[in-house]
Design an enzyme around this catalytic site. Structure first.
Site, PDB file in Angstrom:
ATOM      1  N   ARG A 166      15.846  78.311  46.945  1.00 26.66           N
ATOM      2  CA  ARG A 166      14.574  78.946  46.552  1.00 26.66           C
ATOM      3  C   ARG A 166      14.797  80.201  45.689  1.00 26.66           C
ATOM      4  O   ARG A 166      14.036  81.154  45.736  1.00 26.66           O
ATOM      5  CB  ARG A 166      13.740  79.348  47.782  1.00 26.66           C
ATOM      6  CG  ARG A 166      13.179  78.188  48.579  1.00 26.66           C
ATOM      7  CD  ARG A 166      12.148  77.416  47.765  1.00 26.66           C
ATOM      8  NE  ARG A 166      11.457  76.441  48.582  1.00 26.66           N
ATOM      9  CZ  ARG A 166      11.923  75.227  48.886  1.00 26.66           C
ATOM     10  NH1 ARG A 166      13.100  74.846  48.414  1.00 26.66           N
ATOM     11  NH2 ARG A 166      11.210  74.397  49.600  1.00 26.66           N
ATOM     12  N   SER A 241       4.963  75.843  52.165  1.00 28.68           N
ATOM     13  CA  SER A 241       5.689  76.628  53.181  1.00 28.68           C
ATOM     14  C   SER A 241       5.408  78.102  52.943  1.00 28.68           C
ATOM     15  O   SER A 241       5.600  78.597  51.831  1.00 28.68           O
ATOM     16  CB  SER A 241       7.194  76.415  53.053  1.00 28.68           C
ATOM     17  OG  SER A 241       7.524  75.068  53.235  1.00 28.68           O
ATOM     18  N   GLU A 338       7.494  83.165  51.422  1.00 29.47           N
ATOM     19  CA  GLU A 338       7.878  82.371  50.257  1.00 29.47           C
ATOM     20  C   GLU A 338       6.940  82.557  49.062  1.00 29.47           C
ATOM     21  O   GLU A 338       7.423  82.783  47.950  1.00 29.47           O
ATOM     22  CB  GLU A 338       8.006  80.891  50.630  1.00 29.47           C
ATOM     23  CG  GLU A 338       8.971  80.209  49.688  1.00 29.47           C
ATOM     24  CD  GLU A 338       8.663  78.765  49.426  1.00 29.47           C
ATOM     25  OE1 GLU A 338       9.322  78.195  48.564  1.00 29.47           O
ATOM     26  OE2 GLU A 338       7.765  78.201  50.049  1.00 29.47           O
TER      27      GLU A 338
HETATM   28  N1  EPU Z   1       9.344  71.863  62.531  1.00 30.02           N
HETATM   29  C1  EPU Z   1       8.606  72.320  63.597  1.00 30.02           C
HETATM   30  N2  EPU Z   1       7.247  72.222  63.509  1.00 30.02           N
HETATM   31  C2  EPU Z   1       6.626  71.665  62.429  1.00 30.02           C
HETATM   32  C3  EPU Z   1       7.376  71.190  61.366  1.00 30.02           C
HETATM   33  C4  EPU Z   1       8.739  71.306  61.428  1.00 30.02           C
HETATM   34  O1  EPU Z   1       9.134  72.821  64.583  1.00 30.02           O
HETATM   35  O2  EPU Z   1       5.379  71.635  62.424  1.00 30.02           O
HETATM   36  C5  EPU Z   1      10.816  72.016  62.588  1.00 30.02           C
HETATM   37  C6  EPU Z   1      11.520  70.769  63.036  1.00 30.02           C
HETATM   38  O3  EPU Z   1      12.656  71.129  63.770  1.00 30.02           O
HETATM   39  C7  EPU Z   1      11.923  70.114  61.729  1.00 30.02           C
HETATM   40  C8  EPU Z   1      12.244  71.337  60.888  1.00 30.02           C
HETATM   41  O4  EPU Z   1      11.289  72.310  61.296  1.00 30.02           O
HETATM   42  O5  EPU Z   1      13.027  69.294  61.893  1.00 30.02           O
HETATM   43  C9  EPU Z   1      12.182  71.103  59.389  1.00 30.02           C
HETATM   44  O6  EPU Z   1      10.883  70.653  59.038  1.00 30.02           O
HETATM   45  P1  EPU Z   1      10.605  69.903  57.664  1.00 30.02           P
HETATM   46  O7  EPU Z   1      11.598  68.841  57.483  1.00 30.02           O
HETATM   47  O8  EPU Z   1       9.169  69.514  57.617  1.00 30.02           O
HETATM   48  O9  EPU Z   1      10.910  70.943  56.546  1.00 30.02           O
HETATM   49  P2  EPU Z   1      10.781  72.532  56.430  1.00 30.02           P
HETATM   50  O10 EPU Z   1      12.146  73.101  56.614  1.00 30.02           O
HETATM   51  O11 EPU Z   1       9.721  73.073  57.317  1.00 30.02           O
HETATM   52  C10 EPU Z   1      11.336  72.554  53.889  1.00 30.02           C
HETATM   53  C11 EPU Z   1      10.768  73.135  52.637  1.00 30.02           C
HETATM   54  C12 EPU Z   1       9.563  72.343  52.175  1.00 30.02           C
HETATM   55  C13 EPU Z   1       9.999  70.903  51.942  1.00 30.02           C
HETATM   56  C14 EPU Z   1      10.579  70.361  53.260  1.00 30.02           C
HETATM   57  C15 EPU Z   1      11.112  68.964  53.160  1.00 30.02           C
HETATM   58  C16 EPU Z   1      11.258  75.503  52.745  1.00 30.02           C
HETATM   59  C17 EPU Z   1      10.719  76.875  52.957  1.00 30.02           C
HETATM   60  N3  EPU Z   1      10.391  74.508  52.862  1.00 30.02           N
HETATM   61  O12 EPU Z   1      10.355  72.703  54.906  1.00 30.02           O
HETATM   62  O13 EPU Z   1       9.136  72.888  50.944  1.00 30.02           O
HETATM   63  O14 EPU Z   1       8.925  70.093  51.523  1.00 30.02           O
HETATM   64  O15 EPU Z   1      11.670  71.202  53.678  1.00 30.02           O
HETATM   65  O16 EPU Z   1      12.367  68.952  52.599  1.00 30.02           O
HETATM   66  O17 EPU Z   1      12.447  75.339  52.450  1.00 30.02           O
HETATM   67  C18 EPU Z   1       7.627  74.552  50.112  1.00 30.02           C
HETATM   68  O18 EPU Z   1       8.612  75.213  49.801  1.00 30.02           O
HETATM   69  O19 EPU Z   1       6.463  74.973  49.893  1.00 30.02           O
HETATM   70  C19 EPU Z   1       7.809  73.279  50.789  1.00 30.02           C
HETATM   71  C20 EPU Z   1       6.778  72.557  51.234  1.00 30.02           C
END
Ligand code: EPU
Length: 343
Positions: A166, A241, A338
């Site tokens: 990012r 996010s 973010e």
């Molecule tokens: N999780 C929770 N609760 C939730 C959702 C997720 O506890 O409601 C935990 C779970 O352990 C899950 C982990 O968070 O395994 C990761 O969740 P997810 O795979 O949905 O991804 P994220 O880390 O929350 C990141 C990016 C997203 C991107 C997704 C998918 C960042 C800040 N965000 O989210 O990017 O779409 O991975 O790869 O790195 C954005 O930047 O706006 C964005 C949407």
């Protein structure tokens, strides 16, 4: 160049909060851009470049400077093919997802996991957009931008852009210096889809998907998580996010996992550990659907702070501060916002 005064910014962002810009200029060409920046320099006004407004938080007081609304859509997507590579030049005002679709339709792999990300091309190198195991840094060849200090257009190689999670020079060391006008991508024709994200691997269960198949699968997953912004749907007044996933040292991670069971984590660069901000937020007591005034948390993903309808920027900031405070108390980790703050 068209210059407008006192323009409300909320409707130009996906969060729909905040006040007005003192001035706003629609930028349809490099000439417009130079004229607008010269105007701002002459009036000593701060400048902010607005793309799709999908990663921006505007304060209620608005912005006392000049907002440049990126509307450069030429070249829309110019593909130049050689035997092993396809190069593609795209203007900063082109819709990101339309570009991804175009690439996938040509059977080229490299950006298919980045389907359904809202916003315009110009923003993609700035925060090195990433999702579902891919980052735009993998396929960017170079970025052409106006250097507002030297007032000339320059082309920076991917290495010069300093991409990290990012992050790029555009939002760190050289923040405010460059305005992106065009991005060039390089795709290897022989490259095939490589899936890294567990949910996608499960979805295709060992089969080798085409870029188009991944494009649709990613959009479906994003939709399920409320990360596909569909106008009028619940949870969709959001900036995606709201917090970055914190990257901590392995020592810090050990400290955390001795106090808490099953902390979700992934390996990060330099032996560090990336934590799930969504998990931290949830464990700190903010469940999906949580509401605080008109600000809230998406009912489909804990990491998306939403405007529940008619929220002020102040309400969004109050919820942000409450979350950051409780996560710090519980885990000793400071979450980093973010979306870019327009102020
Ligand atoms: N999780 C929770 N609760 C939730 C959702 C997720 O506890 O409601 C935990 C779970 O352990 C899950 C982990 O968070 O395994 C990761 O969740 P997810 O795979 O949905 O991804 P994220 O880390 O929350 C990141 C990016 C997203 C991107 C997704 C998918 C960042 C800040 N965000 O989210 O990017 O779409 O991975 O790869 O790195 C954005 O930047 O706006 C964005 C949407």
């Amino acid at each position: 160049m068209q210059l407008e005064e006192n323009i409300p910014l909320a409707p130009l962002t996906t969060l729909h909060v905040g006040g007005a810009a003192k001035y706003l200029a629609k930028i349809a060409s490099r000439e417009d851009l130079v004229a607008a920046v010269n105007f701002a320099h002459g009036e000593e006004l701060p400048v902010f470049v607005l793309g799709g407004g999908s990663n921006v938080l505007v304060r209620d007081a608005g912005f006392p400077g000049l907002v440049l609304q990126m509307a450069m859509t030429e070249p829309a997507s110019v593909f130049e093919e050689s035997e092993d590579f396809v190069r593609c030049r795209v203007a900063a005002g082109v819709d990101w997802d339309a570009f991804v679709l175009d690439v996938c339709e040509r059977g080229l792999a490299g950006v298919e996991c980045l389907a359904g990300i809202p916003g315009l091309m110009g923003g993609c190198p700035v925060q090195n957009i990433g999702a579902y195991g891919q980052e735009v840094a993998e396929t960017i060849y170079s970025v052409t931008a106006l250097d507002v200090e030297a007032m000339r257009f320059v082309t920076l190689s991917a290495a010069e852009c300093g991409f990290a999670y990012r992050q790029s020079i555009f939002n760190t060391s050289a923040r405010g210096r460059y305005i992106v006008v065009e991005v060039t991508f390089l795709f290897e024709t022989a490259r095939v889809v490589e899936l890294k994200y567990a949910e996608l691997k499960e979805h295709f269960a060992g089969k080798q998907p085409t870029p188009m198949e991944v494009y649709y699968a990613v959009r479906r997953i994003r939709h399920g998580k409320g990360m596909l912004l569909v106008a009028g749907e619940a949870d969709c007044l959001s900036a995606g996010s709201f917090f970055k996933n914190p990257v901590v040292s392995s020592l810090e991670f050990q400290r955390l996992s001795s106090g808490f069971k099953e902390v979700p984590h992934w390996p990060a660069a330099d032996g560090k550990v990336k934590l799930a901000a969504a998990w931290l937020v949830e464990q700190a007591g903010f469940e999906k659907g949580f509401a605080m005034g008109q600000a809230g948390i998406s009912s489909r993903h804990t990491l998306a702070v939403i405007n529940r309808g008619g929220a002020s920027s102040g309400e969004i900031l109050a919820l942000r501060d409450a979350i950051v405070g409780r996560v710090r108390e519980r885990f000793g980790i400071v979450l980093e916002q973010e979306p870019v703050m327009l102020a």
